[in-house]
Design an enzyme around this catalytic site. Structure first.
Site, PDB file in Angstrom:
ATOM      1  N   HIS A 117      37.490  42.837  43.262  1.00 37.71           N
ATOM      2  CA  HIS A 117      38.617  43.760  43.426  1.00 37.71           C
ATOM      3  C   HIS A 117      39.286  43.683  44.796  1.00 37.71           C
ATOM      4  CE1 HIS A 117      38.257  44.812  39.410  1.00 37.71           C
ATOM      5  NE2 HIS A 117      37.083  45.396  39.530  1.00 37.71           N
ATOM      6  N   HIS A 122      33.726  36.844  39.716  1.00 35.89           N
ATOM      7  CA  HIS A 122      33.955  36.548  38.295  1.00 35.89           C
ATOM      8  C   HIS A 122      35.255  35.773  38.158  1.00 35.89           C
ATOM      9  CE1 HIS A 122      34.216  38.426  33.951  1.00 35.89           C
ATOM     10  NE2 HIS A 122      34.363  37.111  33.948  1.00 35.89           N
ATOM     11  N   ARG A 129      37.680  34.827  35.846  1.00 41.93           N
ATOM     12  CA  ARG A 129      38.076  35.144  34.471  1.00 41.93           C
ATOM     13  C   ARG A 129      39.011  34.073  33.949  1.00 41.93           C
ATOM     14  NH1 ARG A 129      36.866  40.780  33.074  1.00 41.93           N
ATOM     15  NH2 ARG A 129      37.943  40.309  31.139  1.00 41.93           N
ATOM     16  N   ARG A 159      42.799  36.796  36.706  1.00 41.27           N
ATOM     17  CA  ARG A 159      43.520  38.002  37.142  1.00 41.27           C
ATOM     18  C   ARG A 159      43.094  38.469  38.530  1.00 41.27           C
ATOM     19  NH1 ARG A 159      40.755  42.490  33.219  1.00 41.27           N
ATOM     20  NH2 ARG A 159      41.438  41.025  31.636  1.00 41.27           N
ATOM     21  N   HIS A 162      26.707  47.119  36.569  1.00 42.05           N
ATOM     22  CA  HIS A 162      27.898  47.692  35.927  1.00 42.05           C
ATOM     23  C   HIS A 162      27.934  49.210  36.056  1.00 42.05           C
ATOM     24  CE1 HIS A 162      31.501  46.645  33.646  1.00 42.05           C
ATOM     25  NE2 HIS A 162      31.483  47.929  33.376  1.00 42.05           N
TER      26      HIS A 162
END
Ligand code: PXP
Length: 240
Positions: free
Chosen positions: A13, A46, A48, A52, A189
């Site tokens: 993020h 990650h 993806r 993104r 998570h």
């Protein structure tokens, strides 16, 4: 106080914020270095399918610039396996991925795709990459994970984090079952300061991977200092 449980910091993020402006700031690699300096035991990112947040170049730089173990989260696709084989991260965590999801929703259905998954796990393992499967804490998934040749399972703590009744017990049972089958146990998570305690108390747990909360909380722990700093810069500018 220190713990034998390793903390992998997921920096996805930071890239999300960078990509919102299309430039290079904030740099996820710089954030990874800061996390390591602060005591993180590894970095998770990650890649993806839709790129993104983390991009191919970020992973290449993380691999080159970070000495700590790099855990590449990825879908179990040919494209991602080939990227991982070229990159040679310390570990790969195979996750389910759907384009429209906001985050990784639910664990990988290992039991339902044993035949297609196992050759990919073995290809990565033969390249000396530690393979982890991100699964729900279900006995059938753990049994299937052991059959693929993966060395690690990462237990999905999303339902626990949402407060679902009985989830802590499911995770406890799953951790014991996985260890008995020779699998190393990781979890992640939705983990936060508030819900981490009972998870960290599971004796079989060796690693936690945490992202969203850490990056979010960094705003609250850091915003006041940054605002004060900007006020000082403004005052200095105004005095010129
Ligand atoms: N582990 C795996 C396999 C994940 O897919 C994610 C989310 O990217 C995490 C851990 C971290 O979850 P969170 O961002 O909610 O801390």
């Amino acid at each position: 106080m220190t713990s034998a449980i390793r903390l992998g910091v997921n920096i996805d993020h930071v890239a999300t914020i960078r990509n919102a402006r299309g430039g290079t700031y904030p740099d996820p690699v710089a954030a990874a270095l800061l996390a390591i300096q602060a005591g993180a035991d590894g970095i998770t990112a990650h890649l993806r399918e839709d790129r993104r947040h983390i991009r191919d170049k970020d992973l290449e730089r993380l691999r080159a610039e970070i000495a700590a173990p790099l855990n590449m989260e990825m879908a179990a696709t040919e494209e991602m396996v080939n990227i991982a084989l070229g990159l040679r991260p310390h570990a790969c965590c195979l996750v389910p991925e759907r384009r429209e999801e906001l985050t990784t929703e639910g664990g990988l259905n290992v039991a339902g795709q044993l035949e297609t998954l196992s050759p990919k796990v073995q290809k990565l393992a033969q390249a000396d990459i530690r393979v982890s499967l991100f699964i729900d804490p279900s006995p059938a998934q753990i049994e299937a994970a052991a059959k693929t040749g993966a060395q690690v399972v990462e237990l999905h703590t999303g339902a626990y984090a949402e407060g679902k009744a009985g989830e802590l017990e499911r995770l406890r049972t799953a951790a014991t079952q996985a260890t008995a089958l020779g699998l190393e146990v990781h979890a992640g998570h939705g983990l936060t300061f508030e819900n981490i305690g009972p998870i960290a108390s599971l004796p079989e747990l060796r690693e936690l991977n945490i992202g969203h909360f850490l990056i979010g909380q960094a705003i609250f722990d850091g915003l006041a200092a940054v605002v004060q700093n900007m006020k000082r810069h403004i005052a200095e500018g105004a005095a010129l």
